[in-house]
Design an enzyme around this catalytic site. Structure first.
Site, PDB file in Angstrom:
ATOM      1  N   CYS A 149     -11.113   6.566 -15.930  1.00 52.86           N
ATOM      2  CA  CYS A 149     -11.739   7.298 -17.029  1.00 52.86           C
ATOM      3  C   CYS A 149     -12.321   6.305 -18.028  1.00 52.86           C
ATOM      4  CB  CYS A 149     -10.719   8.207 -17.713  1.00 52.86           C
ATOM      5  SG  CYS A 149     -11.428   9.178 -19.071  1.00 52.86           S
TER       6      CYS A 149
ATOM      7  N   LYS B  70       0.861  -1.195   0.000  1.00 55.17           N
ATOM      8  CA  LYS B  70       0.000   0.000   0.000  1.00 55.17           C
ATOM      9  C   LYS B  70       0.890   1.237   0.000  1.00 55.17           C
ATOM     10  CE  LYS B  70      -3.816   2.414   0.452  1.00 55.17           C
ATOM     11  NZ  LYS B  70      -3.184   3.754   0.339  1.00 55.17           N
TER      12      LYS B  70
ATOM     13  N   CYS C 132      -7.362   3.248 -15.964  1.00 54.76           N
ATOM     14  CA  CYS C 132      -7.260   4.036 -14.743  1.00 54.76           C
ATOM     15  C   CYS C 132      -6.121   5.042 -14.921  1.00 54.76           C
ATOM     16  CB  CYS C 132      -6.991   3.125 -13.550  1.00 54.76           C
ATOM     17  SG  CYS C 132      -7.186   3.940 -11.954  1.00 54.76           S
TER      18      CYS C 132
ATOM     19  N   CYS D 291      -8.520   0.235  -7.131  1.00 54.06           N
ATOM     20  CA  CYS D 291      -9.502   0.455  -8.194  1.00 54.06           C
ATOM     21  C   CYS D 291     -10.364  -0.801  -8.326  1.00 54.06           C
ATOM     22  CB  CYS D 291      -8.802   0.766  -9.518  1.00 54.06           C
ATOM     23  SG  CYS D 291      -9.938   1.031 -10.896  1.00 54.06           S
TER      24      CYS D 291
ATOM     25  N   HIS E 227      -4.429   3.924  -4.342  1.00 57.61           N
ATOM     26  CA  HIS E 227      -5.797   3.546  -3.982  1.00 57.61           C
ATOM     27  C   HIS E 227      -6.182   2.311  -4.782  1.00 57.61           C
ATOM     28  CE1 HIS E 227      -6.581   7.280  -1.719  1.00 57.61           C
ATOM     29  NE2 HIS E 227      -5.866   7.860  -2.662  1.00 57.61           N
TER      30      HIS E 227
END
Length: 358
Positions: A159, A138, A165, A145, A143
């Site tokens: 998008c 991490k 991503c 997805c 983050h």
């Protein structure tokens, strides 16, 4: 998950004891519905991505074709200097739009290590301490997805128009795609507005009636409406991302900082963005420090500075600045000492020469 297990266990115990089963909680039902909707939305995004890529490519090429077929004859005479200049501008803008668009589509955003990859590194002795393990699983500013099913480095957003991503390694292409698309749209509006106005009043103006180009009125209307509507929307999005780059934030971090700043201030915590190093350094962190101020506009398949796992914070920048200042002072003092020794030796030599002459 534990609540569902406890609920099922309690229901089985009620049936075995001959009691009426405990009704399913409304919260559990809403959680199930939410997860089902999330699953459907994930699959819709995966399916619609290639379709939107084809639609976007078609619209870009259609506007370019309309320019060379119709619009250019309103602003320049064929095969003149003006015609060559307008054609070169359109080819440069459209080429950069397509280059950065497909670069953003095919370039991965960068992912954190999976547990399998991390275990391989641990077995090979490449990773040892716990802090490094946590950072690889991490990393800061990363983050998860739900559509890509991976931990994305410096994730900005997913998008659907690029079917990918937007993260650490392809954010530069996404930003340049917005930049050239906005430039192209407003350039298209500037050269389409006169033909659009002329051909829309075809029946009122005799000049327009004699103009054979107005036979392609539908094409001109399509180009003008597309460039104007897309130009407004993309310009607003581009302005937002310019602010994000200059303030060293992603879209996720912007909303997180916006909605948690008051609570952190109330708790006495630092409410500012710890990765904000100043506008110039923030800009170079995304595009790199080029030889010229316009170097970031040049199309290039280059990776951004860094690896996406570590980012310099304000405290790191302050420590680096203090270390550089201390090193500079040491070099300056060494030069002063050397200069003093040279001056002293020269003065002693001059005194000896004066003594000999005397």
């Amino acid at each position: 998950y534990q609540r569902r297990v406890r609920g099922r266990t309690q229901g089985a115990m009620d049936i075995e004891a001959g009691r009426k089963p405990t009704p399913v909680r409304r919260e559990d039902f809403m959680v199930t519905v939410g997860r089902a909707m999330e699953w459907v939305l994930d699959w819709v995004m995966r399916i619609i991505g290639p379709i939107l890529i084809c639609v976007a490519t078609f619209l870009i090429l259609a506007v370019v074709r309309i320019f060379f077929k119709t619009v250019v004859y309103f602003v320049a005479t064929p095969w003149t200097t003006g015609y060559a200049v307008h054609s070169a501008i359109v080819l440069w803008i459209s080429g950069n739009i397509l280059f950065n668009y497909f670069a953003c589509v095919v370039t991965g955003p960068g992912y954190a290590l999976t547990e399998v990859e991390l275990n391989d590194k641990i077995q090979n002795g490449e990773v040892g301490d716990k802090k490094t393990v946590e950072m690889l699983l991490k990393p800061p500013r990363s983050h998860y997805c739900n559509i890509m099913k991976r931990q994305v480095l410096r994730m900005d957003h997913f998008c659907p128009w690029v079917g990918n991503c937007v993260g650490f390694f392809n954010y530069r292409y996404f930003f340049l795609f917005l930049t050239y698309l906005a430039i192209g749209c407003w350039y298209g509006v500037s050269i389409c507005i006169v033909p659009f106005y002329t051909c829309m009043h075809h029946h009122r103006h005799a000049v327009a009636a004699r103009n054979p180009i107005c036979a392609s009125r539908a094409h001109i209307t399509f180009a003008f409406v597309i460039t104007l509507s897309v130009g407004i929307a993309v310009s607003l999005m581009l302005a937002f991302h310019v602010y994000l780059v200059l303030s060293a934030q992603t879209t996720i971090e912007f909303y997180y900082n916006k909605f948690t700043s008051r609570g952190r201030t109330f708790r006495g915590e630092l409410a500012g963005n710890q990765y904000d190093l100043g506008r110039t350094k923030n800009w170079h962190a995304v595009f790199g420090a080029g030889a010229y101020w316009w170097s970031w506009l040049v199309p290039a398949l280059t990776s951004p500075p860094g690896d996406g796992f570590t980012f310099m914070s304000r405290s790191d920048s302050s420590r680096q600045r203090r270390a550089e200042t201390a090193a500079y002072k040491e070099r300056l003092q060494a030069k002063i000492r050397t200069y003093g020794e040279q001056v002293g030796s020269l003065a002693e030599q001059e005194l000896q020469e004066l003594a000999v002459d005397f």
